[in-house]
Design a protein around this motif. Sequence first.
Motif, PDB file in Angstrom:
ATOM      1  N   GLY A 162       0.802  -1.224   0.000  1.00  0.00           N
ATOM      2  CA  GLY A 162       0.000   0.000   0.000  1.00  0.00           C
ATOM      3  C   GLY A 162       0.830   1.266   0.000  1.00  0.00           C
ATOM      4  O   GLY A 162       0.302   2.359  -0.030  1.00  0.00           O
ATOM      5  N   GLU A 163       2.150   1.121   0.052  1.00  0.00           N
ATOM      6  CA  GLU A 163       2.997   2.313   0.034  1.00  0.00           C
ATOM      7  C   GLU A 163       3.299   2.762  -1.378  1.00  0.00           C
ATOM      8  O   GLU A 163       3.978   3.758  -1.581  1.00  0.00           O
ATOM      9  CB  GLU A 163       4.298   2.058   0.817  1.00  0.00           C
ATOM     10  N   SER A 164       2.818   2.029  -2.365  1.00  0.00           N
ATOM     11  CA  SER A 164       2.977   2.512  -3.730  1.00  0.00           C
ATOM     12  C   SER A 164       1.770   3.382  -4.075  1.00  0.00           C
ATOM     13  O   SER A 164       0.636   3.079  -3.683  1.00  0.00           O
ATOM     14  CB  SER A 164       3.113   1.340  -4.705  1.00  0.00           C
ATOM     15  N   LEU A 165       2.029   4.458  -4.788  1.00  0.00           N
ATOM     16  CA  LEU A 165       0.990   5.457  -5.052  1.00  0.00           C
ATOM     17  C   LEU A 165      -0.235   4.835  -5.723  1.00  0.00           C
ATOM     18  O   LEU A 165      -1.370   5.109  -5.353  1.00  0.00           O
ATOM     19  CB  LEU A 165       1.580   6.567  -5.923  1.00  0.00           C
ATOM     20  N   SER A 168      -2.240   2.439  -3.542  1.00  0.00           N
ATOM     21  CA  SER A 168      -2.791   2.996  -2.310  1.00  0.00           C
ATOM     22  C   SER A 168      -4.277   3.336  -2.425  1.00  0.00           C
ATOM     23  O   SER A 168      -5.001   3.283  -1.435  1.00  0.00           O
ATOM     24  CB  SER A 168      -2.004   4.241  -1.905  1.00  0.00           C
ATOM     25  N   VAL A 169      -4.743   3.673  -3.638  1.00  0.00           N
ATOM     26  CA  VAL A 169      -6.153   4.042  -3.774  1.00  0.00           C
ATOM     27  C   VAL A 169      -7.058   2.815  -3.891  1.00  0.00           C
ATOM     28  O   VAL A 169      -8.275   2.943  -3.926  1.00  0.00           O
ATOM     29  CB  VAL A 169      -6.401   4.967  -4.988  1.00  0.00           C
ATOM     30  N   PRO A 171      -7.696  -0.162  -1.682  1.00  0.00           N
ATOM     31  CA  PRO A 171      -7.413  -0.870  -0.419  1.00  0.00           C
ATOM     32  C   PRO A 171      -7.444  -2.397  -0.568  1.00  0.00           C
ATOM     33  O   PRO A 171      -6.767  -3.092   0.188  1.00  0.00           O
ATOM     34  CB  PRO A 171      -8.528  -0.393   0.508  1.00  0.00           C
ATOM     35  N   TRP A 174      -4.092  -4.039  -0.557  1.00  0.00           N
ATOM     36  CA  TRP A 174      -3.158  -4.060   0.573  1.00  0.00           C
ATOM     37  C   TRP A 174      -3.820  -4.323   1.928  1.00  0.00           C
ATOM     38  O   TRP A 174      -3.152  -4.422   2.944  1.00  0.00           O
ATOM     39  CB  TRP A 174      -2.341  -2.772   0.637  1.00  0.00           C
TER      40      TRP A 174
END
Lengths: 316, 344
Positions: A162-165, A168-169, A171, A174
């Motif tokens: 989830g730390e990749s841009l 991250s959108v 969910p 991750w």
Amino acid sequence: MTDEFAKHDALVPEAGPKSHAPHPAHALPMFDVDVAAARSALSEVPWEPGASKPDPILVADNVVRRFGGLTAVDVDHVEVQRGVITALIGPNGAGKTTLFNLLTNFDTPDTGSRLFNGQAIDKVPAHKIAGYGMVRTFQLTKALSKMTVIENMKLGATDQRGESLFASVLPVLWRKQENEIESRADELLVHFKMEHMRDQFAGTLSGGQRKLLEMARALMVEPEMVMLDEPMAGVNPALTQSLLGHVTGLRDRGMTVLFVEHDMDMVQEISDWVIVMAEGKIIAEGPPGSIGQNQAVVDAYLGSSHDSALDLGEGS
Amino acid sequence: MDYQAIIESLFRGLIGERFIVFALAAIGLNLHFGYTGLLNFGQAVFMAAGAYGLAMMVATVGPRLNENTGLNMSETTLFWVGVFTAVVVFPILFALVMGIPTLRLRADYLAIVTIAVAEIFRIVARSPRFDWLTGSSDGLTGFSGTFYDLSPFSTTGRYFFNLFTGNQFFLVLVGWTILAIGTTICWLLVRSPWGRVLKAIREDEDAARSLGKNAYSYKMQALILGGMFGAVGGMVRAVGFSVAQPDNFITDVTFFVWVALILGGAGKVFGPLVGAALLYAVLDSSDTVLRQLVENDYIPSSFMSGTQVGQVRFMIVGLGLVLLAAFRPQGIFGNKEEMALDDR
């Protein structure tokens, strides 16, 4: 103020350096290192600066760092034994923190090479060092004030999808990993007796609690080597024993600990090996008991002769 | 007193074009400053990038491309290529130019460079030398036709309680949609592990680095993404007024965006929306109120004339900001306890 002391007291029951054992925590990393063998192997090592160790995890050669005309660090050779607690001591301005920064690539030496686990780390940027299994804390504790304790902890986990841009959108990509990280973080908080502060902002914690949080957060990286820069600075004595217990606990799980410290009692109590720096150089090494009698160390701390000490007194 | 005009101006401020423009720009600035701690004092240049990215592609660059390459793109194609240039290409370009030299340094260097780049862009766009490209101080027009052709509303009718013309209402509807999508994206981002890294960098870059986060890369991502929001805002503005003019993107614009963000509360998802709505509600309605008071002689002309109204309403906003700083420094959505953590 009374409130803060109350918070400290809540942490005290774990007093006693070896009392971490009754808390089995799966969240704590465990490495397959024979700690007893690693410690006893140190008895073979000569008590001299730059002594070579049987199983070094970190080796630095010819590391020099100058700030203008001042040579802050000039270390010919130093090795840190795997699976033991090594203390780095020295008077103020000896270059301990600078060496620390150089070993963790937070600063770049003018010359010199460093090996971690046999891999050269000279060209590795500071943020990738954690991925190699080495994590550091800071002299001035860096609790992330406007994040909660649990957010601080979760930040420590490496390789988060989830730390990749772009992920991250979504969910769904991750969420599962996040839940695993959260439960590991919660276990660590229980181990460090901080679970009641889980949802508080880290900025509301006392100095000692921040040190604990920083250490716990570092463990989220699952490091092989933990570098602690003055872990006891500004910590209330009631919390010291608990912190000491946690540091020895790291070693007993096979982690290597290198720490900078001013408090000699702490150094005597928990370290297996001591490296002494003065004026940028390593002037002595040995087990903690040997350091007090070492003439070079006494000179470094107290001045080499009474005359110079007297001169200083008259001059001022 | 014309109370209807006052109420109309109040609502236009609350939900109208300028609210949309500044709310979008403030969402971007919120990603920069509120979440990552980047001091961007050049949000106006990202807005200009959005306006000129579209305007130049349709009005100057596109036709030349067609001439020189024989591509023969229609105006509609050029419009959508322009939108892509405005929202993706230009913001990335500007963010790289500003970020590569400064993001490894202390926060203040970015502040200096952003304010400088914003002014350099505006002055270059203004210069007669580049008249063929940017239309110099007159700016560019004639690029928003494709957008309004899509409007299902009649150009002569009035919509939404008579507040907007058909074209205006279409723009506002599209703007609201973009705002809703943008806010949702922002909300998803800041609740994700990615957003957590941003906050960690805001709190302490070295700590983030020691835990294996590439602070430089994350700051660049935030700068680009926030810049894209600014560019969308600038593009909406250009389309809304059918003109891209250099002096629409003066430094003041950046500071209006800051005001909107601080009013609403930095580091809160809904802060920029509420801040921008409030700012323009106050600016627009106080303008109407003051004008009416002057016209009806409630305020003597010896004290203030109708031409001074424009300045006085900024004084009112300024006074409001002073009161806000004194009594609610965290903004409307901010959390006072969180704010107090700075002092420890």
